[in-house]
Design a protein around this motif. Structure first.
Motif, PDB file in Angstrom:
ATOM      1  N   THR A   1       2.761  -2.157  10.045  1.00  0.00           N
ATOM      2  CA  THR A   1       2.206  -0.906  10.566  1.00  0.00           C
ATOM      3  C   THR A   1       1.811   0.050   9.447  1.00  0.00           C
ATOM      4  O   THR A   1       1.058   1.002   9.685  1.00  0.00           O
ATOM      5  N   ALA A   2       2.279  -0.192   8.231  1.00  0.00           N
ATOM      6  CA  ALA A   2       1.888   0.644   7.095  1.00  0.00           C
ATOM      7  C   ALA A   2       0.392   0.526   6.806  1.00  0.00           C
ATOM      8  O   ALA A   2      -0.176   1.393   6.131  1.00  0.00           O
ATOM      9  N   TRP A   3      -0.241  -0.541   7.300  1.00  0.00           N
ATOM     10  CA  TRP A   3      -1.668  -0.775   7.039  1.00  0.00           C
ATOM     11  C   TRP A   3      -2.564  -0.319   8.170  1.00  0.00           C
ATOM     12  O   TRP A   3      -3.794  -0.460   8.077  1.00  0.00           O
ATOM     13  N   VAL A   4      -2.008   0.190   9.271  1.00  0.00           N
ATOM     14  CA  VAL A   4      -2.846   0.571  10.404  1.00  0.00           C
ATOM     15  C   VAL A   4      -2.810   2.085  10.594  1.00  0.00           C
ATOM     16  O   VAL A   4      -1.883   2.764  10.161  1.00  0.00           O
TER      17      VAL A   4
ATOM     18  N   ASN B   1       0.820  -1.218   0.000  1.00  0.00           N
ATOM     19  CA  ASN B   1       0.000   0.000   0.000  1.00  0.00           C
ATOM     20  C   ASN B   1       0.852   1.265   0.000  1.00  0.00           C
ATOM     21  O   ASN B   1       0.599   2.204  -0.750  1.00  0.00           O
ATOM     22  N   VAL B   2       1.904   1.298   0.821  1.00  0.00           N
ATOM     23  CA  VAL B   2       2.743   2.497   0.869  1.00  0.00           C
ATOM     24  C   VAL B   2       3.626   2.597  -0.378  1.00  0.00           C
ATOM     25  O   VAL B   2       3.914   3.703  -0.853  1.00  0.00           O
ATOM     26  N   ILE B   3       4.034   1.471  -0.945  1.00  0.00           N
ATOM     27  CA  ILE B   3       4.839   1.515  -2.173  1.00  0.00           C
ATOM     28  C   ILE B   3       3.982   1.953  -3.352  1.00  0.00           C
ATOM     29  O   ILE B   3       4.473   2.616  -4.273  1.00  0.00           O
TER      30      ILE B   3
ATOM     31  N   ALA C   1       4.623   9.602   6.715  1.00  0.00           N
ATOM     32  CA  ALA C   1       3.186   9.869   6.727  1.00  0.00           C
ATOM     33  C   ALA C   1       2.354   8.595   6.733  1.00  0.00           C
ATOM     34  O   ALA C   1       1.150   8.641   7.011  1.00  0.00           O
ATOM     35  N   ASN C   2       2.980   7.448   6.448  1.00  0.00           N
ATOM     36  CA  ASN C   2       2.253   6.183   6.365  1.00  0.00           C
ATOM     37  C   ASN C   2       2.749   5.163   7.380  1.00  0.00           C
ATOM     38  O   ASN C   2       2.809   3.964   7.111  1.00  0.00           O
ATOM     39  N   ASN C   3       3.092   5.684   8.580  1.00  0.00           N
ATOM     40  CA  ASN C   3       3.376   4.859   9.756  1.00  0.00           C
ATOM     41  C   ASN C   3       4.653   4.030   9.680  1.00  0.00           C
ATOM     42  O   ASN C   3       4.841   3.104  10.473  1.00  0.00           O
TER      43      ASN C   3
END
Length: 331
Positions: free
Chosen positions: A237-240, A61-63, A316-318
């Protein structure tokens, strides 16, 4: 006499032509080689061209956000991103099926040894630090766990949540533990296997879910935990948090567990400061790894990820930026 002279002239002519043909072939081959080399370089520069990339499903998701921003900035660049578990992505890189990957683990000793023996050069660069969040259904009254409790839970030694602790009262309908996992080839599972399970196997009763080359498994894990009262799972943690649309749409049905390490008395959530300092024990480094032999789009995307703009997107994305200085704030 006339025949002899004609024969000598013919032989000299043939020899001369043979030399010319030989020179022509050499020049032609050199030209083709040069054209091929220049073609590869021209096909991809740091900001133009096409780059097939396999991304670790755990942080896709972050990539995707990084990719979108990079392509928005460099309109002649196109990154074709597909998803795979970390180990599968590394195998494809080693087999030269893809030139660039995003991985939640570095190459292990066996993989590195293979590259050395076959004289294959790869370029690896860390760009972020990530935590593994332990998530449960929002109805679950448990708030925190130690690594020892997680080991008992994920190994299958504990069947019920009440086996984990005597200080929490669990309703009957959610007392039975149901583990959900993203598979043994994932980078997330590797963290669990090494840091929680001491390299012992995951419970055979765990539900194992999978994604595909276009869709991450993480939303499936979130849905499973949100709809199963006794469930427990783990995600990057990128998903929470509020920056994740997948988390926000299910946040009322999910809860993050605080975790304490072996040497820490305080259980903490996987927020960036605790992940950075190591107070939160379940963490790992994220890498971009490529085998592009020239300075092309793989090098350009690497520079973007590790530059100010890419690092801000991580923050910004944990994720914890891997390159920029970190400033901690007190609670």
């Amino acid at each position: 006499m006339i025949i002899e002279k004609t024969s000598n002239v013919l032989m000299k002519f043939q020899k001369k032509m043979k030399n010319k043909i030989h020179k022509f072939v050499v020049v032609l081959l050199c030209g083709l080689f040069w054209t091929g080399c220049k073609g590869n370089e021209r096909a991809s520069t740091p900001t133009t061209g096409a780059l097939p990339l396999i991304c670790d499903d755990a942080v896709s998701n972050v990539i995707q956000i990084q990719k979108n921003e990079f392509e928005k900035r460099y309109t002649q660049a196109k990154i074709d991103m597909q998803l795979a578990p970390a180990s599968a992505a590394i195998v494809k890189l080693i087999n030269n099926e893809v030139e660039c990957i995003i991985s939640s683990r570095e190459l292990d000793s066996t993989e590195t040894d293979f590259l050395i023996r076959h004289e294959i050069k790869v370029f690896s660069q860390k760009f972020a630090l990530d935590g593994i969040a332990i998530i449960v259904n929002a109805e679950n009254p448990i708030e925190e766990m130690s690594l020892a409790s997680l080991r008992e839970l994920f190994s299958g030694d504990a069947t019920y949540w009440s086996d984990i602790t005597d200080s929490v009262r669990f309703p009957y309908h959610l007392n039975r533990i149901q583990i959900v996992s993203d598979g043994r080839r994932s980078g997330n599972y590797r963290v669990l296997h090494e840091m929680v399970l001491d390299k012992n196997p995951l419970s055979p009763n765990a539900v194992v879910l999978s994604g595909d080359s276009a869709n991450s498994v993480v939303p499936k894990i979130l849905d499973f935990v949100a709809s199963t009262p006794g469930a427990v799972g783990y995600v990057s943690t990128a998903w929470v948090g509020k920056t994740s649309a997948d988390w926000e749409s299910r946040s009322g049905k999910l809860k993050i567990i605080r975790v304490s390490g072996e040497d820490f008395h305080k259980a903490v959530e996987p927020i960036q400061g605790y992940v950075y300092r190591g107070d939160y024990p379940l963490r790992r480094v994220l890498y971009i790894i490529h085998r592009q032999p020239y300075i092309g789009l793989a090098a350009g995307f690497t520079a973007f990820l590790t530059g100010n703009d890419g690092q801000k997107i991580c923050l910004a994305n944990n994720l914890v930026p891997g390159m920029n200085p970190i400033r901690l704030k007190h609670e």
